[in-house]
Every structure is written in C-alpha cells, then in structure tokens.
Design an enzyme around this catalytic site. Structure first.
Site, mmCIF file in Angstrom:
data_model
loop_
_atom_site.group_PDB
_atom_site.id
_atom_site.type_symbol
_atom_site.label_atom_id
_atom_site.label_comp_id
_atom_site.label_asym_id
_atom_site.label_seq_id
_atom_site.Cartn_x
_atom_site.Cartn_y
_atom_site.Cartn_z
ATOM 1 N N LYS A 116 0.810 -1.218 0.000
ATOM 2 C CA LYS A 116 0.000 0.000 0.000
ATOM 3 C C LYS A 116 0.843 1.267 0.000
ATOM 4 O O LYS A 116 0.474 2.268 -0.622
ATOM 5 C CB LYS A 116 -0.944 -0.008 1.208
ATOM 6 N N GLU A 200 -3.010 6.416 8.030
ATOM 7 C CA GLU A 200 -3.865 7.263 7.208
ATOM 8 C C GLU A 200 -4.822 8.051 8.086
ATOM 9 O O GLU A 200 -5.310 7.536 9.107
ATOM 10 C CB GLU A 200 -4.704 6.423 6.228
ATOM 11 N N HIS A 235 -14.274 -4.268 8.991
ATOM 12 C CA HIS A 235 -13.530 -3.885 7.786
ATOM 13 C C HIS A 235 -13.691 -4.891 6.652
ATOM 14 O O HIS A 235 -12.908 -4.878 5.702
ATOM 15 C CB HIS A 235 -12.043 -3.686 8.089
ATOM 16 N N ARG A 297 -6.453 -8.532 -8.983
ATOM 17 C CA ARG A 297 -7.091 -9.838 -9.145
ATOM 18 C C ARG A 297 -8.579 -9.619 -9.362
ATOM 19 O O ARG A 297 -9.066 -8.486 -9.340
ATOM 20 C CB ARG A 297 -6.883 -10.682 -7.882
#
Length: 673
Positions: A116, A200, A235, A297
């Site tokens: 990420k 973040e 999540h 994917r």
C-alpha cells in the site's frame, strides 16, 4: 484460447471459474487440501489433485506443489481466483518460468500495487488523489507513534501488504496507539508474512467505492463502472451494489478516469479493482475521493459488475490471458444497465461480534428459481464449514430494473433461504435489507457498527425458551415413535400423548436443555386445555406441531413458524433469522463453576491460542484481556466478564483449540475469599 486450466483455489470461486471454463470448452483441473477432498469444486472439475494437509501454508499456498501438479496435468494456464496466491508476484513469475500462463496481471504490476505504501507513491506521481498520511519506509514503533501524533486522531493503521480487513485498526486516542500497532503487526505477520504498516487520516463519514478495470496486452484499458462496498463489519464487506447510490455521471467519469490512470501507471493487464475512499459528509462530491488501494485480481463482488454489464469477467480474463484483445472499448459500454446487489452469506455469529463459525450444514436450501437471482456457492447440504478457511457459505446476487426492485428481490431470496447446523449472518442480512438508512442511501462504512443494536437485536429469551420447549417435545415424540412405533401409534397410549398426564394436581414436566451451548432449565406446567406455561415467566405455548420441516406454534398469543431439522440427539431451528441448536444436558458434564457464579472462558470458535495474558491466581477486572485466539487469520480477544480470580488456565500458547475448549476458569472474588 487455452485447452486446459488449473484452478489454484477452493470454494465458491473455484466453482465459479470451473463453470465458465467448461462453457469455453476448457479441461478443468482442481487442487484440494485433505480438508476439501470431498468438496464441490473437486467433484465438478474434470481432474483433481491433492495438495497437502488442511493448513493453507501446506496446501493452497504451496506454489511449488501447484506448479508440479500443473506440469503433471499438462495445464496450459493457472487461474488463481482471489486470495491465496492470486496477488503473489513470485508465483506469477514462477508460472512464466515454467511456461504456464498466469491468469492475471504481469508480476511487475502485482508488485507495484501489492504494498500500500509504494502504491500510494505511484498514484501520487500519476496524479491520482490519495488520503493524507504516512506511507514511508521507517517502521520504528516510536517514530510511527510520533507520526500518528502529528497526523492527528482518529486515524487508521494498515498493514502495507494487507487486505480483507486483516492487519487494520482504527485508533481514536494516542494512549491506545501502541497496543493497536502491536495487534496490527501480529495479524499482518500471520496473514501476509510482512508486519510493516502505514498510517492514514480517518475519513469521518467514508463511503467505499471501487472501479472495476480491465486491460489487455495490446495497450487497451477500460473501466466497467463502479461498485459501492460501504456496508462492512470488521472492515470486511457484507453488501455490495452497482451503481453506487447517489453517484452522478460527472463523478463516475472522474473516478473512472482516475482508475484508468492508476492502471496505466503500472502497465496493467487483466481484471483489477481500484478502490477509493469517498468523503460523504456532504453527499457524494466529485472532488472528495481518494485512492485507497488496487486489488490486482478478480474481486469477490465481481458478479454485480457482470449483472449491470452483461459480461462474464472470468471468460474475459481467460481470453485476455490467451493474448486476445479486449472485444470492446469504453464507448461501447455505454452506461450501467439496471441495478445489482450482492449479499455475502457467512457462517458467523452476529450476536457475538461476527465470530466465525465452523461445523456441518445439516440443512441448506435455496429459493426456487427467481427472476434476476444468481447464487454463487462452493458448498452443498452436508458440507463442512472448516475452521481453516474463510467461512463464506455463498453469495446471493440479484439484478433489478432499479435499486428498489433489486433490494426487494434480494430480501425475498434471503427470506426463502434455509440454513441449519451452525450460526450464520442470514437474519442479520434480512434486517439489513429492511433497514431504512440503507434503503434511503444514507449510509457509510460505519453504519453497521453505529447501529448494531438495531441490526442485531437481543433475542427474547422468554419466547426462545417457549419455542425450544415445543421443539424439544415434538422431537421427543418423533424419537419415541421411531423407537416404539406400536406404542406410539396407539391413540390411548401415554407415549403418544403430549399433555403431561398426571394422576392428580397440575401436570408438570422439567426439561434440562443446552440451547446454543448454554444450559437452560425449563419447568413446564400443563393445562387441561392442552396449553403449556413455560418457565418462571409462564409464557403460554399452544397449538404446537411439526409439519415436515416446519414447526408452528402459538407463543404468548402470537403465531410463530420455525424451520426445523432434527437428528437423534439434536434439534436445529431457524426462527426470524436466529439459529437455535437444542440438545439434552448431560447432568454428569454440567459446569459446576458456572452454576456457582464463576465463569468458564471457552474458545468461541476453532482457532490457535496465540497469547495467554494472565496467570493462575491473578485477580482481574471486568474487560481484562485474558487470552488472544487467532482464527481465519484474525485475532479475537477473550475477556473477563467481571471481577474475578483466575483459578485455572486450561490451554497452552500455540495450541490449536476446538470451539468450546476451556481456556480459563474464573472464580468470583467472594468465592475466592
């Protein structure tokens, strides 16, 4: 086009790929672990080969073994599905070295988007907006804590190699950062073999909207519109739909352009998804979306895109991997057609934090053929949901001419689905599909957590116990009928009566049951008119009878119906989305500590005990973490229900525990004194 394909996966995605591959005339080759030897994907494939033991590290993550099988079976290509090796650049390279096509993007694209922090740097360079935060290489805990302080709270800690909600924590207070960071690192190390993280800023009212992209080896890249995946728990996605409610054409175009820029920046080929976090504080604003990550994917939720485009994305993957150009341009796609919604049906317990469940699907029935309904599953009635893998049972996908019709069709499909044998999120999904904020489009990723009490209401124990009494009595009658048919078929025989017959006074019966594993004592008082008063609440049970797989009764004056399935010593029932498992208590195995007011802390699911945080003889308070269990690559804390003394520890760190295994026995302070 290829002539054969090996599917390096299991469950519903393996079944999904096999079915499309067969329509294209490909020979299908399955692989399986010992746990999956009798599974549906193995039976559907033309050939099947054993990988190894149940643990994924010894089976579905064995790239070397998969390639060995591919060579032995003369497979021309390998489709990785999603999860496992689907985003493993080393495996994609190994396929190329072996002369076998990997059905996915080039290894360089997987690497570029696999971490990420690196992906965000690439996106910033490509002009794609990203969420403010720290995405650097320095990973010292104290440095990260200082960066978190500078960024401000609340914030999100994410594993750089993460996905599926694993290795992710929201942190609201600076003093909680260290514990959250440690937990993220452990989960990330276990799930991905990489404990690096990024930070973040937390978006206050976030919507999770993603764009499906597709590229070929001829330089063509298109996007196939968006999916809204904002309804999540822990999540992880629960409901996905397309198009996104409230999405303007201008915003769709801008997000699509950003997604295409992301794909082109890494030379993308095949199916991929660019995920964005959208600040929905003031509705969907075309200037308030930020790149989150790219999944290199096929996504779990790809069927909703297929429903609004009419495309088969797996067939498209295979054609592109075979070197064919995309058969359409962006202009050819036009606009989304109708509305599609997908619900993920899991073996999990919403009433206890959505804990994963394992066990046998004693009964599994789907709705009759219904317009616009598609069911993707990798299991059948009698199959076992394993503790070793993701506990998904199926995906129910519907299409309608508009959102209202699609929601109504999905709601009906859920109501007509029956699952018995283990707890599931079926009732939770039914309530979610009737929840006004969701139906009105007024939702974000925090909706489920914020309104969990409305979506997972407390079960009325008085009604549950009365229902259980009726279910068990009819079960006993069926068992007795099977054991002594001559007696029970005689109308005047006491064995055929359900009236608590007594020589004098009130007729009474006592039942000692385990209801979903909890001991329950029920006193039944029989009236002359055939009704029964159940328990201390004296809830009235009347007119109860079993008709095939349906149990009907009147409880407290209200007509009730449950779906029921019984075996020699157990009754399973589905009632208003609640799952009940009834057994007779074995009086020799009753938990004396629990009866006397202590507490027995048991493993709520099968999993590995990775940490024990207390010692025998230690005093603990309510909420104290006692141990940490790892299941499905996520951590679950076991906590003290109140002030207590730790009397005994019943397991060892590193031990693989079955559901119900005693981890610790606690004593009340008064008992300990």
């Amino acid at each position: 086009m290829f002539s054969s394909v090996l599917i390096a996966n299991r469950g519903e995605i393996a079944v999904r790929v096999i079915r499309t591959a067969k329509t294209l005339g490909l020979r299908t080759i399955a692989v399986y672990s010992d746990e999956d030897a009798a599974s549906l994907h193995v039976r559907l494939a033309d050939e099947a080969y054993r990988l190894g033991p149940a643990e994924v590290a010894q089976s579905y993550l064995r790239g070397d073994r998969i390639l060995e099988i591919a060579r032995e079976a003369a497979a021309e290509c390998i489709h990785p599905g999603y999860g496992f090796l689907s985003e493993n650049a080393e495996f994609a390279e190994a396929c190329a070295d072996a002369g076998i096509t990997f059905v996915g993007p080039p290894p360089a694209a997987i690497r570029a988007m696999g971490l990420k922090d690196a992906a965000k740097a690439i996106m910033e360079k490509a002009g794609v907006p990203v969420v403010p935060g720290y995405h650097g290489d320095l990973q010292d805990d104290s440095f990260l804590k200082q960066k978190a302080y500078e960024l401000g709270y609340p914030l999100i800690i994410k594993a750089v190699a993460g996905g599926g909600g694993k290795g992710m924590r929201r942190v609201d207070r600076h003093q909680d950062f260290a514990d959250a960071l440690a937990a993220c690192r452990r989960e990330a190390r276990s799930a991905f073999g990489d404990d690096r993280v990024l930070l973040e800023r937390y978006v206050a009212k976030p919507r999770h909207i993603e764009i499906q992209v597709f590229g070929d080896s001829h330089g063509n890249v298109v996007h196939l519109f968006e999916r809204d995946c904002s309804l999540q728990r822990r999540h992880q996605k629960v409901i996905e739909e397309a198009p996104a409610p409230g999405m303007s054409e201008t915003m769709r175009r801008r997000m699509g352009e950003a997604a295409l820029a992301a794909a082109r920046a890494v030379g993308y080929e095949g199916a991929g998804t660019v995920e964005f976090i959208v600040d929905a504080s003031e509705g969907l604003n075309e200037d308030a979306f930020y790149f989150m990550e790219m999944n290199t994917r096929l996504q779990v939720e790809h069927p909703v895109t297929e429903a609004i485009t009419g495309l088969d994305l797996v067939a498209l993957q295979l054609r592109v991997a075979a070197g064919e150009p995309l058969p359409f341009t962006e202009a050819d796609l036009g606009a989304p057609v109708g509305h599609a919604v997908e619900a993920r049906l899991y073996a999990e317990d919403p009433a206890h934090g959505f804990l994963p469940q394992s066990g046998t699907l004693a009964r599994l029935t789907w709705p009759e053929d219904q317009e616009g309904l598609r069911i993707d599953t990798g299991v059948e009635q009698g199959a076992r949901i394993s503790p070793y893998y993701d506990p998904m049972i199926a995906k129910l996908i519907v299409w309608g001419r508009d959102r209202e019709e699609a929601m109504a069709r999905l709601s009906r499909a859920l109501r007509e689905t029956s699952i018995l044998g283990l707890r599931t999120n079926l009732g939770f999904l039914e309530r979610l599909l009737e929840f006004k904020p969701f139906l009105d489009g007024n939702f974000d990723t925090g909706l489920i957590d914020a309104r969990i009490s409305a979506l997972v209401p407390d079960l009325s124990l008085t009604l549950r116990d009365s229902l259980a009494a009726g279910l068990w009595l009819t079960h006993l009658k069926r068992v007795n009928a099977a054991r002594a048919p001559l007696l029970t078929n005689e109308p005047r025989s006491p064995w055929s009566l359900m009236n608590g017959w007594s020589l004098g006074g009130d007729a009474r019966t006592h039942l000692s049951l385990l209801i979903n594993g909890d001991p329950v004592e029920l006193d039944l008082t029989w009236r002359r008119d055939g009704t029964i008063l159940v328990g201390s609440s004296e809830t009235e049970l009347a007119d109860f009878a079993r008709e095939g797989s349906h149990f009907r009764a009147t409880l407290a004056g209200q007509s009730e119906t449950a779906i029921v399935f019984d075996e020699a010593d157990v009754v399973y029932a589905q009632w208003y989305g609640h799952h009940l498992e009834l057994r007779a208590q074995d009086m020799l195995e009753r938990d004396i500590d629990a009866i006397d007011g202590g507490a027995v802390i048991r493993a709520p699911m099968s999993g590995k005990l990775i940490r024990i945080l207390v010692s025998e003889g230690e005093m603990v308070e309510r909420g104290t973490k006692l141990a940490v269990l790892e299941a499905m690559k996520m951590e679950h804390a076991l906590v003290a229900p109140g002030p207590a003394l730790v009397k005994t520890i019943g397991a060892r760190e590193g031990e693989q525990l079955a559901e119900g295994h005693v981890v610790a026995v606690l004593e009340r302070p008064s008992d300990a004194a």
